[in-house]
Design an enzyme around this catalytic site. Sequence first.
Site, PDB file in Angstrom:
ATOM      1  N   ASP A  45      45.453  44.755  32.132  1.00 17.85           N
ATOM      2  CA  ASP A  45      45.122  43.601  32.561  1.00 17.85           C
ATOM      3  C   ASP A  45      43.586  43.488  32.599  1.00 17.85           C
ATOM      4  O   ASP A  45      43.025  42.401  32.429  1.00 17.85           O
ATOM      5  CB  ASP A  45      45.928  42.653  33.302  1.00 17.85           C
ATOM      6  CG  ASP A  45      47.491  42.402  32.954  1.00 17.85           C
ATOM      7  OD1 ASP A  45      47.657  42.230  31.496  1.00 17.85           O
ATOM      8  OD2 ASP A  45      48.253  42.165  33.641  1.00 17.85           O
ATOM      9  N   GLY A  46      43.203  44.299  33.633  1.00 21.12           N
ATOM     10  CA  GLY A  46      41.758  44.367  33.811  1.00 21.12           C
ATOM     11  C   GLY A  46      40.728  44.483  32.654  1.00 21.12           C
ATOM     12  O   GLY A  46      39.785  43.870  32.589  1.00 21.12           O
ATOM     13  N   ASN A 122      42.175  34.193  34.642  1.00 24.29           N
ATOM     14  CA  ASN A 122      43.004  34.223  35.786  1.00 24.29           C
ATOM     15  C   ASN A 122      42.799  33.192  36.729  1.00 24.29           C
ATOM     16  O   ASN A 122      43.614  32.509  37.047  1.00 24.29           O
ATOM     17  CB  ASN A 122      42.835  35.981  36.319  1.00 24.29           C
ATOM     18  CG  ASN A 122      43.782  36.722  35.907  1.00 24.29           C
ATOM     19  OD1 ASN A 122      44.851  36.524  35.027  1.00 24.29           O
ATOM     20  ND2 ASN A 122      43.765  38.126  36.259  1.00 24.29           N
ATOM     21  N   GLU A 123      41.424  33.505  37.249  1.00 24.86           N
ATOM     22  CA  GLU A 123      41.249  32.533  38.685  1.00 24.86           C
ATOM     23  C   GLU A 123      39.829  32.398  39.011  1.00 24.86           C
ATOM     24  O   GLU A 123      39.127  33.492  38.513  1.00 24.86           O
ATOM     25  CB  GLU A 123      42.116  32.764  39.801  1.00 24.86           C
ATOM     26  CG  GLU A 123      41.650  34.199  40.610  1.00 24.86           C
ATOM     27  CD  GLU A 123      41.967  35.501  40.015  1.00 24.86           C
ATOM     28  OE1 GLU A 123      40.924  36.050  39.480  1.00 24.86           O
ATOM     29  OE2 GLU A 123      43.082  35.820  40.087  1.00 24.86           O
ATOM     30  N   ARG A 148      38.894  24.909  56.444  1.00 24.04           N
ATOM     31  CA  ARG A 148      38.378  26.175  57.180  1.00 24.04           C
ATOM     32  C   ARG A 148      39.352  27.310  57.119  1.00 24.04           C
ATOM     33  O   ARG A 148      40.371  27.207  57.515  1.00 24.04           O
ATOM     34  CB  ARG A 148      38.144  25.754  58.556  1.00 24.04           C
ATOM     35  CG  ARG A 148      37.291  24.676  59.043  1.00 24.04           C
ATOM     36  CD  ARG A 148      36.971  24.576  60.494  1.00 24.04           C
ATOM     37  NE  ARG A 148      35.959  23.643  60.880  1.00 24.04           N
ATOM     38  CZ  ARG A 148      36.041  22.371  60.624  1.00 24.04           C
ATOM     39  NH1 ARG A 148      37.168  21.719  60.219  1.00 24.04           N
ATOM     40  NH2 ARG A 148      34.833  21.600  61.116  1.00 24.04           N
ATOM     41  N   ALA A 185      44.384  32.314  54.478  1.00 24.29           N
ATOM     42  CA  ALA A 185      43.997  32.179  56.004  1.00 24.29           C
ATOM     43  C   ALA A 185      43.501  30.882  56.507  1.00 24.29           C
ATOM     44  O   ALA A 185      42.408  31.010  57.150  1.00 24.29           O
ATOM     45  CB  ALA A 185      43.558  33.353  56.419  1.00 24.29           C
TER      46      ALA A 185
HETATM   47  P1  NAP Z   1      42.032  45.516  40.307  1.00 20.61           P
HETATM   48  O1  NAP Z   1      41.903  45.156  41.881  1.00 20.61           O
HETATM   49  O2  NAP Z   1      41.611  46.704  39.602  1.00 20.61           O
HETATM   50  O3  NAP Z   1      43.377  44.869  39.913  1.00 20.61           O
HETATM   51  C1  NAP Z   1      44.131  43.959  40.084  1.00 20.61           C
HETATM   52  C2  NAP Z   1      45.585  44.150  39.776  1.00 20.61           C
HETATM   53  O4  NAP Z   1      45.932  43.107  39.149  1.00 20.61           O
HETATM   54  C3  NAP Z   1      45.777  45.215  38.483  1.00 20.61           C
HETATM   55  O5  NAP Z   1      46.848  45.947  39.008  1.00 20.61           O
HETATM   56  C4  NAP Z   1      45.766  44.175  37.106  1.00 20.61           C
HETATM   57  O6  NAP Z   1      46.608  44.892  36.181  1.00 20.61           O
HETATM   58  C5  NAP Z   1      46.650  42.960  37.881  1.00 20.61           C
HETATM   59  N1  NAP Z   1      46.765  41.788  37.196  1.00 20.61           N
HETATM   60  C6  NAP Z   1      45.408  41.177  36.653  1.00 20.61           C
HETATM   61  N2  NAP Z   1      45.741  40.103  35.960  1.00 20.61           N
HETATM   62  C7  NAP Z   1      46.908  39.899  36.132  1.00 20.61           C
HETATM   63  C8  NAP Z   1      47.746  38.872  35.860  1.00 20.61           C
HETATM   64  N3  NAP Z   1      47.364  37.831  34.908  1.00 20.61           N
HETATM   65  N4  NAP Z   1      49.188  39.052  36.057  1.00 20.61           N
HETATM   66  C9  NAP Z   1      49.704  40.053  36.771  1.00 20.61           C
HETATM   67  N5  NAP Z   1      48.672  40.946  37.156  1.00 20.61           N
HETATM   68  C10 NAP Z   1      47.472  41.014  36.701  1.00 20.61           C
HETATM   69  O7  NAP Z   1      41.136  44.094  39.480  1.00 20.61           O
HETATM   70  P2  NAP Z   1      40.801  43.845  38.052  1.00 20.61           P
HETATM   71  O8  NAP Z   1      41.451  45.030  37.179  1.00 20.61           O
HETATM   72  O9  NAP Z   1      39.425  43.986  38.111  1.00 20.61           O
HETATM   73  O10 NAP Z   1      41.409  42.575  37.800  1.00 20.61           O
HETATM   74  C11 NAP Z   1      40.880  41.527  38.616  1.00 20.61           C
HETATM   75  C12 NAP Z   1      42.102  40.707  38.889  1.00 20.61           C
HETATM   76  O11 NAP Z   1      42.644  41.164  40.057  1.00 20.61           O
HETATM   77  C13 NAP Z   1      41.478  39.197  39.315  1.00 20.61           C
HETATM   78  O12 NAP Z   1      41.543  38.168  38.391  1.00 20.61           O
HETATM   79  C14 NAP Z   1      42.634  38.892  40.188  1.00 20.61           C
HETATM   80  O13 NAP Z   1      43.767  38.104  39.833  1.00 20.61           O
HETATM   81  C15 NAP Z   1      43.431  40.520  40.793  1.00 20.61           C
HETATM   82  N6  NAP Z   1      43.230  40.288  42.426  1.00 20.61           N
HETATM   83  C16 NAP Z   1      44.432  40.709  42.792  1.00 20.61           C
HETATM   84  C17 NAP Z   1      44.489  40.698  44.240  1.00 20.61           C
HETATM   85  C18 NAP Z   1      45.791  40.670  44.940  1.00 20.61           C
HETATM   86  O14 NAP Z   1      46.972  40.924  44.388  1.00 20.61           O
HETATM   87  N7  NAP Z   1      45.815  40.937  46.429  1.00 20.61           N
HETATM   88  C19 NAP Z   1      43.363  40.820  44.882  1.00 20.61           C
HETATM   89  C20 NAP Z   1      42.146  40.605  44.374  1.00 20.61           C
HETATM   90  C21 NAP Z   1      42.071  40.262  42.837  1.00 20.61           C
HETATM   91  P3  NAP Z   1      46.274  46.197  35.487  1.00 20.61           P
HETATM   92  O15 NAP Z   1      46.520  47.094  36.329  1.00 20.61           O
HETATM   93  O16 NAP Z   1      47.024  46.241  33.923  1.00 20.61           O
HETATM   94  O17 NAP Z   1      44.700  45.931  35.059  1.00 20.61           O
END
Ligand code: NAP
Length: 267
Positions: A45-46, A122-123, A148, A185
């Site tokens: 997804d990334g 995503n967001e 806050r 939080a």
């Molecule tokens: P990353 O920190 O390397 O991976 C974030 C995880 O979120 C990966 O496992 C990714 O899947 C998964 N993901 C991305 N879009 C998704 C969706 N629409 N539904 C379900 N899972 C999803 O970051 P990145 O790969 O650069 O992705 C950025 C995304 O990370 C942001 O858009 C945010 O949504 C997410 N994120 C999640 C958290 C959390 O869950 N606590 C915190 C910060 C950011 P893949 O392994 O298939 O790439």
Amino acid sequence: MKFAITSKGDSKSDQLKARIIQYLEDFELVYDKEQPDLVISVGGDGTFLEAFHTYNHRLKETAFIGVHTGHLGFYADWLPRDIEKLVIGIAKSQFEVVEYPLLDIKIYPQDGSEVNHFLALNEGSVKTTEGSVVLDVNIKGEHFERFRGDGLCISTPSGSTAYNKALGGGIIHPSLESIQITEMASINNRVFRTIGSPLILPKHHVCELKPIHDDRSFLITIDHNTRTYTNVSSIECRVADEKIRFARFHSFPFWKRVHDSFISDER
Ligand code: NAP
């Protein structure tokens, strides 16, 4: 039809990318990185988020499809073993298109200079490295609350299974044109009060975030990209007019993807 392929960059994804290019060129489709009708993302997804941001200037002309080389993804939902089926589908049939809503974010600077305008798949999120985020949250032009806390996340329906879910937000079906605001939080006591629940806004309900302190800097994320902004006057979030278009060659309903990703992929 013209196509482009983006890869996660690991050897498995690069090899699969090379195979797909070969197959599609054998069917006399044209590889065109600049003006593709179809973008195939190979990775997770990334990787799909990267592909979206590379081509989000031509959302009307380009459809997207995701192949996963790791675990099942929400956007990357094709398996490498089904690649021949996918290639034949692309080469031989007119594909169906499914559209999902996007988030429109505008960051207005205090000095009236150029507005930073983004689309997120995503967001978007607002955090800070300097103490708490303090913002007035206005909805549809009316003051709603003074927030806050660590920050706020504003997600799309298809992003509701990502960061939003980790923050306790609800999972929203992408047929509902909406955005969801979740708290990180929040401080809640006799002095400070926030709603404490995720808020789901329909299309045309604009949410404005107005910093209380003029001199604070904010970490604002748009999907996988983070940047620091100083002198922010306001941040405006709404359902975007634009949509992402997915090329659909088989049925894989959203709730089945949710089930297979979070509950079990065993039948
Ligand atoms: P990353 O920190 O390397 O991976 C974030 C995880 O979120 C990966 O496992 C990714 O899947 C998964 N993901 C991305 N879009 C998704 C969706 N629409 N539904 C379900 N899972 C999803 O970051 P990145 O790969 O650069 O992705 C950025 C995304 O990370 C942001 O858009 C945010 O949504 C997410 N994120 C999640 C958290 C959390 O869950 N606590 C915190 C910060 C950011 P893949 O392994 O298939 O790439």
